[in-house]
Write a protein that holds these residues in place. Sequence first.
Motif, short mmCIF file in Angstrom:
data_model
loop_
_atom_site.label_atom_id
_atom_site.label_comp_id
_atom_site.label_asym_id
_atom_site.label_seq_id
_atom_site.Cartn_x
_atom_site.Cartn_y
_atom_site.Cartn_z
N HIS A 70 30.14 -13.98 -36.99
CA HIS A 70 28.79 -14.05 -37.55
C HIS A 70 28.17 -12.71 -37.19
CE1 HIS A 70 24.66 -16.17 -37.96
NE2 HIS A 70 24.44 -14.88 -37.74
N GLU A 104 25.43 -10.24 -37.06
CA GLU A 104 24.03 -9.78 -37.06
C GLU A 104 23.75 -9.25 -35.66
OE1 GLU A 104 21.01 -12.32 -39.64
OE2 GLU A 104 22.15 -13.63 -38.33
N ARG A 143 14.90 -10.42 -39.57
CA ARG A 143 16.30 -10.08 -39.87
C ARG A 143 16.37 -9.13 -41.07
NH1 ARG A 143 16.77 -14.84 -37.32
NH2 ARG A 143 18.82 -15.49 -36.58
N GLU A 163 22.38 -6.85 -40.21
CA GLU A 163 23.68 -7.38 -40.62
C GLU A 163 24.68 -6.25 -40.86
OE1 GLU A 163 25.73 -10.51 -43.74
OE2 GLU A 163 23.99 -9.36 -44.41
N THR A 166 28.16 -5.73 -38.83
CA THR A 166 29.39 -5.78 -39.62
C THR A 166 30.24 -4.54 -39.35
OG1 THR A 166 28.27 -7.07 -41.33
CG2 THR A 166 30.32 -6.00 -41.96
N ALA A 212 25.73 -4.97 -46.12
CA ALA A 212 26.88 -5.46 -45.34
C ALA A 212 28.12 -5.54 -46.22
CB ALA A 212 26.57 -6.82 -44.74
#
Length: 263
Positions: A189, A191, A218, A223, A227, A251
């Motif tokens: 995941h 972030e 966010r 992200e 990534t 991302a």
Amino acid sequence: LAQQRLLIKGGKVVNDDCSVVADVYVEDGVVQQVGPNLNPEPPNGLVVLDATNKLVIPGGIDTHTHMQFPFMGSRSKDDFYTGTKAALAGGTTMIIDFAIPQKGCSLIEAFDTWKSWADPKVCCDYALHVAVTWWSTEVKEEMKSLVQNKGVNSFKMFMAYKDVYMVNDEELYAAFSCCKELGAIAQVHAENGELIAQGAKKLLAMGVTGPEGHEMCRPEEVEAEATQRAITIANAVNCPLYVVHVMSKSAARVISNARREGK
């Protein structure tokens, strides 16, 4: 229908490689033949479904579900019964859910807990990914045991949810190395949990307490950054990586660039 002989006639069979008009013959729940104008013998006891002008599609596999998941003081609305019943109604015949231990807790115990929730309730096939939320030699041994004895072949690491599930870069490196060793799929995941925590603090101080605050703390770059970091760490140990629920163009761009580079 699972115990019957079933002939699905005249539909367009959609497979991964091509779509073709064909009949499908099923016996005791197992596809026995796919082809034009099938006439299985004997004709008596055969259930025939006319699928003309319809698509005949293999059951879907949803690789990312959270049934009856206890999370930060709440719980997922669907349990393993209502969720898998809905899945079947929509043509999904298998789910892969996540067994997620709290920090410091046993991965095997989490696996057994989720299995005990699922087994009495599921309406379809299911499997479990297991999350790595902390790191120690004990976690490494449990990962090995889950792969060898429980049939688990994928592990998920969270780069978000600071103080709940988030692992740092050193722990990611160790978990990716272990996945590579075991031949398991590493998932993240992706972030930046530190930046999200700071953004959440700011918004709460400004009095933003509604669901809109979730998105506002966010921005896309949290992200894209995570990534890129996950790909860099996975590449350092030559571990294949699966980035779950990619949510932004930036991302996705990071991923496509890495793929072009052979990562």
